[in-house]
Design a protein around this motif. Structure first.
Motif, mmCIF file in Angstrom:
data_model
loop_
_atom_site.group_PDB
_atom_site.id
_atom_site.type_symbol
_atom_site.label_atom_id
_atom_site.label_comp_id
_atom_site.label_asym_id
_atom_site.label_seq_id
_atom_site.Cartn_x
_atom_site.Cartn_y
_atom_site.Cartn_z
ATOM 1 N N VAL A 125 75.341 -4.295 -2.171
ATOM 2 C CA VAL A 125 75.092 -3.701 -3.718
ATOM 3 C C VAL A 125 74.303 -2.248 -3.371
ATOM 4 C CG1 VAL A 125 73.824 -4.185 -5.571
ATOM 5 C CG2 VAL A 125 75.162 -5.976 -4.592
ATOM 6 N N GLU A 126 73.450 -1.915 -2.529
ATOM 7 C CA GLU A 126 72.747 -0.860 -2.167
ATOM 8 C C GLU A 126 73.834 0.425 -2.025
ATOM 9 O OE1 GLU A 126 69.590 -0.549 0.395
ATOM 10 O OE2 GLU A 126 69.033 -2.275 -0.007
ATOM 11 N N ILE A 128 76.929 0.207 -2.866
ATOM 12 C CA ILE A 128 77.972 0.435 -4.334
ATOM 13 C C ILE A 128 76.925 1.501 -5.149
ATOM 14 C CG2 ILE A 128 78.748 -0.609 -6.203
ATOM 15 C CD1 ILE A 128 79.440 -3.207 -4.411
ATOM 16 N N ASP A 129 75.784 1.109 -5.165
ATOM 17 C CA ASP A 129 74.968 2.036 -6.136
ATOM 18 C C ASP A 129 74.770 3.454 -5.622
ATOM 19 O OD1 ASP A 129 74.449 -0.293 -7.722
ATOM 20 O OD2 ASP A 129 72.436 -0.532 -7.152
ATOM 21 N N GLU A 132 78.301 4.884 -6.552
ATOM 22 C CA GLU A 132 78.271 5.230 -7.846
ATOM 23 C C GLU A 132 77.622 6.437 -8.487
ATOM 24 O OE1 GLU A 132 78.035 1.513 -10.053
ATOM 25 O OE2 GLU A 132 79.871 0.974 -9.839
ATOM 26 N N ARG A 133 76.514 6.787 -7.663
ATOM 27 C CA ARG A 133 75.555 7.615 -8.106
ATOM 28 C C ARG A 133 76.224 9.181 -7.674
ATOM 29 N NH1 ARG A 133 69.802 7.516 -5.616
ATOM 30 N NH2 ARG A 133 70.151 5.463 -6.507
ATOM 31 N N VAL A 155 79.169 -9.444 -5.006
ATOM 32 C CA VAL A 155 79.320 -8.163 -5.707
ATOM 33 C C VAL A 155 79.858 -8.539 -7.231
ATOM 34 C CG1 VAL A 155 81.169 -6.198 -5.691
ATOM 35 C CG2 VAL A 155 80.105 -6.762 -3.628
ATOM 36 N N ARG A 156 80.680 -9.458 -7.235
ATOM 37 C CA ARG A 156 81.049 -10.097 -8.587
ATOM 38 C C ARG A 156 79.989 -10.340 -9.446
ATOM 39 N NH1 ARG A 156 82.221 -14.288 -11.696
ATOM 40 N NH2 ARG A 156 81.125 -15.744 -10.050
ATOM 41 N N LEU A 158 76.854 -9.427 -8.994
ATOM 42 C CA LEU A 158 75.498 -8.279 -9.372
ATOM 43 C C LEU A 158 76.363 -7.082 -9.651
ATOM 44 C CD1 LEU A 158 73.702 -8.907 -5.898
ATOM 45 C CD2 LEU A 158 72.895 -9.748 -8.246
ATOM 46 N N ARG A 159 77.464 -6.686 -9.551
ATOM 47 C CA ARG A 159 78.144 -5.637 -9.952
ATOM 48 C C ARG A 159 79.417 -5.803 -10.405
ATOM 49 N NH1 ARG A 159 73.488 -4.635 -9.417
ATOM 50 N NH2 ARG A 159 72.306 -3.039 -8.540
ATOM 51 N N ASN A 161 81.560 -4.773 -12.666
ATOM 52 C CA ASN A 161 82.484 -3.419 -12.911
ATOM 53 C C ASN A 161 82.568 -2.450 -11.946
ATOM 54 O OD1 ASN A 161 82.815 -4.764 -15.606
ATOM 55 N ND2 ASN A 161 80.842 -3.869 -16.117
ATOM 56 N N ALA A 162 82.173 -2.737 -10.658
ATOM 57 C CA ALA A 162 82.203 -1.983 -9.549
ATOM 58 C C ALA A 162 83.858 -1.832 -9.022
ATOM 59 C CB ALA A 162 81.356 -2.074 -8.503
#
Ligand code: G6P
Ligand code: MN
Length: 439
Positions: A125-126, A128-129, A132-133, A155-156, A158-159, A161-162
């Motif tokens: 998740v980190e 992915i963030d 995205e940044r 991932v589904r 916590l994120r 829409n990633a």
């Protein structure tokens, strides 16, 4: 041309993936390849090998090696993710701790996979963030990181829409072997398949529109999912332990001669046999550290010394598959591939929001799963139990819940009793002190 970042750049898989990219440059043009890893030393060892692979094919592709996320992901169009949290040292623990309790020791199946999931969900998740940044807003993350089923569910949750597409090379590796058995190029195969990652069944194997599954099943029942002489076209799954894994699905075919099981089902359906033949002191992690890892690091050292790069990395379905998927995403090719997606009715009698593995058409906006219909009660029940184990593990990670972790371990079919589950979990908490959220 695209900017592509590889997260987990220091992996021994990186040179093979980059080689696959180089032979497909006409289909997937590249301006820059960036390697990103938090283990700088390891990545710096692998990087010269990767650079050589690139330069053998192209002088113009920019090559960047970094441990800085902004440098790695700024403006990137694609990210290939292949993180291994805790590296092979922790894989060794994932395999050896359960074995000490007479339970299957495997990196993605059973308690080992659950432990690996507890290590990986939050770092994924980190990542992915960070992507995205910094990356292009339309960037896709194509994710090989294991344990893929649990990572996909995390991932589904916590994120949701990633732009992440979770993939695994096991189905396509199985299809490579099927192609070898049937005497057909694997690209000509069109399969139906249902399940979860590392937990599913092929139900149709079409070549030129004709279902060859019956013939394939007969072959597999006699020889395993291998050609008769065990010849394969890809060194990636050719170690003796892998040949054993392909062969080991024979007993499953004897008892349940329906469909064609993913070989990983052997860990769930005959764990006693598997444990009886596993060496608790020398597991697959040891084989990989002494084999694939040593070989590539030695080759890197020799290349530094002599300027000659020995052939020490795998080029095969693993690299080819991720490039195929990326091409389909990039150019809206709508190719049909087996990937991990939200169910949304593809398997009629599994929950709508389960992360399942089924064929999907890969468009530029992501996968469109193909309907596989309802599955028989036997398979549905096995799938529901495995799904519950994996979902509870994800909840345990998010909530820091010991109770849910224990439930996840207890529900896993590889674990015979709640006492086994607790003993293994407690040892794993100790071994994973530096990696797990507090339970
Ligand atoms: C297959 C699976 C991967 C797994 C790999 C392990 O390719 O799909 O999920 O990581 O096998 O192979 P290894 O050679 O590392 O034991
Ligand atoms: Mn896999």
């Amino acid at each position: 041309p695209f900017i592509l970042s590889i997260a987990g750049g220091g992996s021994t898989y990186t040179p093979g993936i980059v080689k696959s990219l180089m032979v497909r440059l006409e289909d997937f043009p590249l301006a820059e390849i960036r390697l990103y890893d938090i283990d700088e030393a390891r990545q710096n060892t692998i990087a010269p090998v990767v650079e050589k692979v690139i330069r053998d094919h192209s002088q113009s592709i920019k090559f960047t090696v970094t441990s800085d996320a902004q440098t790695a992901f700024r403006g990137a169009h694609f990210v290939f993710a292949q993180m291994r949290v805790g590296q092979y040292k922790m894989r060794e623990q994932d395999e050896k701790i359960p074995l000490r309790h007479g339970v299957v020791g495997q990196e993605t199946c059973g308690p080992g996979g659950l432990a690996y999931g507890l290590r990986t969900i939050l770092p994924m998740v980190e990542l992915i963030d960070l992507v995205e940044r910094y990356a292009d807003k339309k960037a896709w993350i194509v994710n090989y990181s294991n344990p893929a089923a649990i990572v996909a569910e995390g991932v589904r949750r916590l994120r949701p829409n990633a732009r992440v597409l979770n993939i695994c090379d096991m189905p396509v590796a199985a299809m490579r072997n099927m192609g070898a058995i049937l005497g057909a190029d694997r690209h000509k195969l069109e399969v139906d398949y249902f399940g979860l990652n590392h937990f599913g069944w092929f139900t149709k194997v079409r070549v030129d529109g004709e279902d060859r599954l019956p013939e394939l099943r007969e072959h597999v029942a006699r020889f395993g999912l291998l050609t008769e002489d065990a010849a394969q076209t890809d060194p990636q799954h050719s170690d003796p332990s892998w040949v054993k894994t392909w062969r080991n699905i024979k007993p499953i075919m004897d008892h349940f001669p329906d469909f064609l099981p993913n070989p990983y089902l052997q860990y769930y359906l005959m764990p006693n046999d598997i444990v009886a033949h596993q060496n608790a002191d020398y597991t697959r992690a040891n084989e990989v550290m002494d084999g694939r890892e040593k070989k590539l690091f030695a080759a890197a050292a020799e290349y530094q010394r002599t300027g000659i790069l020995p052939d020490a990395y795998h080029v095969g379905v693993h690299g080819a598959f991720i490039v195929d998927v990326a091409c389909s995403l990039a150019f809206d090719l709508r190719q049909r591939h087996l990937v991990i997606v939200e169910n949304k009715g593809a398997i009629a009698n599994l929950p709508y929001d389960a992360m399942v593995e089924v064929p999907a058409y890969i468009t530029s906006e992501g996968p469109e799963p193909v309907r596989m219909g309802a599955v028989p009660l036997f398979h549905q029940t096995l799938l529901m139990q495995q799904l519950a184990s994996e979902q509870l593990l994800v909840e345990a990670t998010i909530e820091g819940s010991y109770e849910k972790a224990l439930q996840a371990f207890t529900l896993n079919r590889t674990v015979p009793t709640m006492q086994h589950a607790k003993a293994i979990l407690d040892e794993m908490i100790e071994a994973n002190r530096d990696y797990w959220p507090a339970l």
